[in-house]
Scaffold this active site. Structure first.
Site: not given
Ligand code: 5GP
Length: 132
Positions: A29-30, A88, A93, A95
């Site tokens: 995760d970035i 987001e 995905h 975590h």
């Molecule tokens: P969620 O969709 O589970 O709420 O969060 C998406 C996760 O993906 C976040 O923790 C965010 O930091 C990570 N994320 C979003 N865009 C990118 C990306 O382009 N690259 C990576 N490696 N992680 C990402």
């Protein structure tokens, strides 16, 4: 249009790769909660994790289990915490977060680590994954 995670799995956008097989991909995760915070995705694009058909869904969790074992071997921690949020990025995905206490899973506490540290931890996970 392909999701950002599909483009990452395809190698079109760089990532810190932790594990891969034919159907699944894992990368750091970035904006991690902890060093080694990994995202596990199906290469097949599905937005909502509970819309994934059963065989692929089971495969995703089996792959995530292997990644968690490799991650725990690579990053000293008490447990690998698991979360599914998906608010987001519209590509299912999981975590996986190395944790020592409950508050380590607080998604309001995102961190950043230098690129060399991210690359080093991903390489360690990849190495452990290759032994499984
Ligand atoms: P969620 O969709 O589970 O709420 O969060 C998406 C996760 O993906 C976040 O923790 C965010 O930091 C990570 N994320 C979003 N865009 C990118 C990306 O382009 N690259 C990576 N490696 N992680 C990402």
């Amino acid at each position: 249009m392909a999701t950002i995670f599909s483009r990452i799995a395809a190698g079109e956008i760089p990532s810190y790769k932790c594990a891969e097989d034919e159907n699944y991909y894992a990368f750091l995760d970035i904006n991690p909660l902890a060093k080694g915070h990994t995202l596990v995705i199906p290469k097949h694009e599905v937005n909502y994790i509970f819309d994934i058909e059963d065989e692929e869904y089971k495969g995703l969790w089996a792959f995530a289990k292997k990644v968690a074992v490799a991650l725990k071997a690579a990053v000293p921690c008490e447990r690998i915490g698991v979360a599914v949020i998906g608010l987001e990025v519209p590509h299912a995905h999981i975590h996986l977060v190395p944790i020592n206490k409950e508050s380590d899973m607080d998604f309001r506490n995102k961190k950043q680590f230098p690129a060399d540290e991210m690359a080093a931890v991903a390489a360690r996970v990849l190495e452990e994954f290759s032994k499984l």
